[in-house]
Design a protein around this motif. Structure first.
Motif, PDB file in Angstrom:
ATOM      1  N   LEU A   1       0.835  -1.199   0.000  1.00 21.92           N
ATOM      2  CA  LEU A   1       0.000   0.000   0.000  1.00 21.92           C
ATOM      3  C   LEU A   1       0.870   1.249   0.000  1.00 21.92           C
ATOM      4  CD1 LEU A   1      -2.688   1.555   0.341  1.00 21.92           C
ATOM      5  CD2 LEU A   1      -2.497   1.136   2.804  1.00 21.92           C
ATOM      6  N   VAL A   2       0.706   2.051  -1.029  1.00 21.15           N
ATOM      7  CA  VAL A   2       1.321   3.369  -1.092  1.00 21.15           C
ATOM      8  C   VAL A   2       0.191   4.343  -0.786  1.00 21.15           C
ATOM      9  CG1 VAL A   2       2.495   5.051  -2.569  1.00 21.15           C
ATOM     10  CG2 VAL A   2       2.933   2.588  -2.866  1.00 21.15           C
ATOM     11  N   HIS A   3       0.326   5.100   0.296  1.00 23.12           N
ATOM     12  CA  HIS A   3      -0.779   5.981   0.685  1.00 23.12           C
ATOM     13  C   HIS A   3      -0.392   7.433   0.476  1.00 23.12           C
ATOM     14  CE1 HIS A   3       0.986   7.319   4.528  1.00 23.12           C
ATOM     15  NE2 HIS A   3       1.581   6.152   4.471  1.00 23.12           N
ATOM     16  N   GLY A   4      -1.372   8.194   0.003  1.00 21.63           N
ATOM     17  CA  GLY A   4      -1.125   9.600  -0.277  1.00 21.63           C
ATOM     18  C   GLY A   4      -1.765  10.537   0.720  1.00 21.63           C
ATOM     19  N   GLY A   5      -2.283  10.000   1.803  1.00 21.16           N
ATOM     20  CA  GLY A   5      -2.963  10.841   2.785  1.00 21.16           C
ATOM     21  C   GLY A   5      -4.397  11.125   2.360  1.00 21.16           C
ATOM     22  N   LYS A   6      -4.948  12.171   2.905  1.00 22.00           N
ATOM     23  CA  LYS A   6      -6.341  12.508   2.634  1.00 22.00           C
ATOM     24  C   LYS A   6      -6.456  13.319   1.341  1.00 22.00           C
ATOM     25  CE  LYS A   6      -7.308  10.668   6.562  1.00 22.00           C
ATOM     26  NZ  LYS A   6      -7.683   9.279   6.601  1.00 22.00           N
ATOM     27  N   ALA A   7      -7.519  13.058   0.602  1.00 23.61           N
ATOM     28  CA  ALA A   7      -7.823  13.865  -0.578  1.00 23.61           C
ATOM     29  C   ALA A   7      -8.329  15.225  -0.116  1.00 23.61           C
ATOM     30  CB  ALA A   7      -8.884  13.175  -1.429  1.00 23.61           C
ATOM     31  N   LEU A   8      -8.110  16.250  -0.911  1.00 21.10           N
ATOM     32  CA  LEU A   8      -8.655  17.565  -0.609  1.00 21.10           C
ATOM     33  C   LEU A   8      -9.897  17.775  -1.472  1.00 21.10           C
ATOM     34  CD1 LEU A   8      -5.442  19.781  -0.471  1.00 21.10           C
ATOM     35  CD2 LEU A   8      -6.715  18.761   1.430  1.00 21.10           C
ATOM     36  N   SER A   9     -10.960  18.250  -0.856  1.00 22.70           N
ATOM     37  CA  SER A   9     -12.209  18.485  -1.582  1.00 22.70           C
ATOM     38  C   SER A   9     -12.816  19.793  -1.127  1.00 22.70           C
ATOM     39  CB  SER A   9     -13.189  17.341  -1.303  1.00 22.70           C
ATOM     40  OG  SER A   9     -14.423  17.585  -1.941  1.00 22.70           O
ATOM     41  N   GLN A  10     -13.402  20.527  -2.044  1.00 25.17           N
ATOM     42  CA  GLN A  10     -14.120  21.732  -1.669  1.00 25.17           C
ATOM     43  C   GLN A  10     -15.511  21.345  -1.148  1.00 25.17           C
ATOM     44  OE1 GLN A  10     -13.658  20.695  -4.760  1.00 25.17           O
ATOM     45  NE2 GLN A  10     -15.462  21.077  -5.975  1.00 25.17           N
ATOM     46  N   THR A  11     -16.146  22.250  -0.465  1.00 26.65           N
ATOM     47  CA  THR A  11     -17.516  22.027   0.003  1.00 26.65           C
ATOM     48  C   THR A  11     -18.379  21.633  -1.188  1.00 26.65           C
ATOM     49  OG1 THR A  11     -17.297  23.566   1.844  1.00 26.65           O
ATOM     50  CG2 THR A  11     -19.535  23.144   1.043  1.00 26.65           C
ATOM     51  N   GLY A  12     -19.096  20.530  -1.037  1.00 25.93           N
ATOM     52  CA  GLY A  12     -19.954  20.029  -2.106  1.00 25.93           C
ATOM     53  C   GLY A  12     -19.224  19.201  -3.144  1.00 25.93           C
ATOM     54  N   GLY A  13     -17.910  19.049  -3.004  1.00 29.86           N
ATOM     55  CA  GLY A  13     -17.140  18.259  -3.962  1.00 29.86           C
ATOM     56  C   GLY A  13     -17.289  16.768  -3.692  1.00 29.86           C
ATOM     57  N   HIS A  14     -16.649  15.968  -4.519  1.00 27.07           N
ATOM     58  CA  HIS A  14     -16.834  14.508  -4.392  1.00 27.07           C
ATOM     59  C   HIS A  14     -16.265  13.947  -3.103  1.00 27.07           C
ATOM     60  CE1 HIS A  14     -12.707  14.108  -5.950  1.00 27.07           C
ATOM     61  NE2 HIS A  14     -12.739  12.871  -5.500  1.00 27.07           N
ATOM     62  N   GLY A  15     -15.437  14.700  -2.400  1.00 23.82           N
ATOM     63  CA  GLY A  15     -14.927  14.237  -1.116  1.00 23.82           C
ATOM     64  C   GLY A  15     -15.731  14.731   0.067  1.00 23.82           C
ATOM     65  N   ASP A  16     -16.758  15.536  -0.194  1.00 24.22           N
ATOM     66  CA  ASP A  16     -17.612  16.078   0.874  1.00 24.22           C
ATOM     67  C   ASP A  16     -18.788  15.130   1.060  1.00 24.22           C
ATOM     68  OD1 ASP A  16     -19.133  17.488   2.661  1.00 24.22           O
ATOM     69  OD2 ASP A  16     -19.263  19.322   1.450  1.00 24.22           O
ATOM     70  N   LEU A  17     -18.670  14.242   2.049  1.00 22.98           N
ATOM     71  CA  LEU A  17     -19.701  13.221   2.274  1.00 22.98           C
ATOM     72  C   LEU A  17     -20.696  13.621   3.359  1.00 22.98           C
ATOM     73  CD1 LEU A  17     -17.505   9.990   2.025  1.00 22.98           C
ATOM     74  CD2 LEU A  17     -18.770  11.170   0.232  1.00 22.98           C
ATOM     75  N   ARG A  18     -20.683  14.882   3.759  1.00 19.41           N
ATOM     76  CA  ARG A  18     -21.634  15.334   4.778  1.00 19.41           C
ATOM     77  C   ARG A  18     -23.034  15.377   4.173  1.00 19.41           C
ATOM     78  NH1 ARG A  18     -18.630  20.863   6.094  1.00 19.41           N
ATOM     79  NH2 ARG A  18     -18.714  20.804   3.820  1.00 19.41           N
ATOM     80  N   PRO A  19     -24.055  15.160   5.004  1.00 14.96           N
ATOM     81  CA  PRO A  19     -25.425  15.286   4.495  1.00 14.96           C
ATOM     82  C   PRO A  19     -25.679  16.714   4.007  1.00 14.96           C
ATOM     83  CG  PRO A  19     -25.403  14.271   6.682  1.00 14.96           C
ATOM     84  CD  PRO A  19     -24.000  14.754   6.398  1.00 14.96           C
ATOM     85  N   LEU A  20     -26.582  16.862   3.041  1.00 18.30           N
ATOM     86  CA  LEU A  20     -26.926  18.193   2.545  1.00 18.30           C
ATOM     87  C   LEU A  20     -27.331  19.088   3.700  1.00 18.30           C
ATOM     88  CD1 LEU A  20     -28.959  17.319  -0.671  1.00 18.30           C
ATOM     89  CD2 LEU A  20     -26.628  18.208  -0.520  1.00 18.30           C
TER      90      LEU A  20
END
Length: 174
Positions: A130-149
């Motif tokens: 496993l080569v890990h790159g840490g956490k992805a960066l996402s803007q609010t509402g981006g594909h990495g923003d998994l918070r409920p609407l």
């Protein structure tokens, strides 16, 4: 030096798309050292482990350069109730399934951390390198923003396991 000799195998050559008649493959320290037909080298030597493939097809390990080990489900309400330990166990179970599908190296581009890479490297869990790159960066509402609407809260230090971090603007990216 660790040596493995695989005999009675069809070898798949990805670069040409060809599959050999029955052959042998020698692996030394985790890397393909030699292949051929006829009598394989090292038979009867104590330092060589022999595996008879019984006519199965052998191919080099696959590499996936874009995975997210922690994303094992898209059921966001369920995920919200999972503990960090449960998320990690699910991710490591997926790593083992990746290995069994032929992936010997994966690059996690958001989610896995040095602890998962270490656990796999030490053999505490089965899985690919496993080569890990840490956490992805996402803007609010981006594909990495998994918070409920409608949820714009940011947990303190975002310490809960997840594959991304919310970063809106230059200061947050830094």
């Amino acid at each position: 030096m660790s040596r493995l000799l695989i005999t009675d195998a069809h070898l798949l050559h990805p670069e040409t798309g060809t599959r050999t008649d029955l052959a042998w493959i020698e692996v030394a320290d985790g890397r393909i050292a030699a292949t051929g037909t006829g009598r394989p080298p090292g038979l009867g030597q104590n330092d060589v482990r022999v595996l008879n493939a019984a006519g199965a097809t052998v191919l080099p390990g696959l590499i996936d350069a874009h995975v997210h080990l922690l994303v094992t489900s898209l059921d966001l309400p369920a995920i919200a109730s999972w503990t960090p330990g449960y998320l990690t166990v699910r991710a490591l179970a997926e790593a083992e399934r990746m290995l069994r599908r032929g992936f010997t190296t994966v690059r996690d581009v958001g989610g896995a951390d040095h602890g998962m890479a270490r656990a796999l490297a030490e053999g505490l869990a089965l899985g690919p390198r496993l080569v890990h790159g840490g956490k992805a960066l996402s803007q609010t509402g981006g594909h990495g923003d998994l918070r409920p609407l409608g949820d714009d809260s940011v947990p303190c230090c975002e310490s809960r396991p997840n594959f991304a971090r919310i970063a809106d603007g230059v200061d947050a990216d830094r």
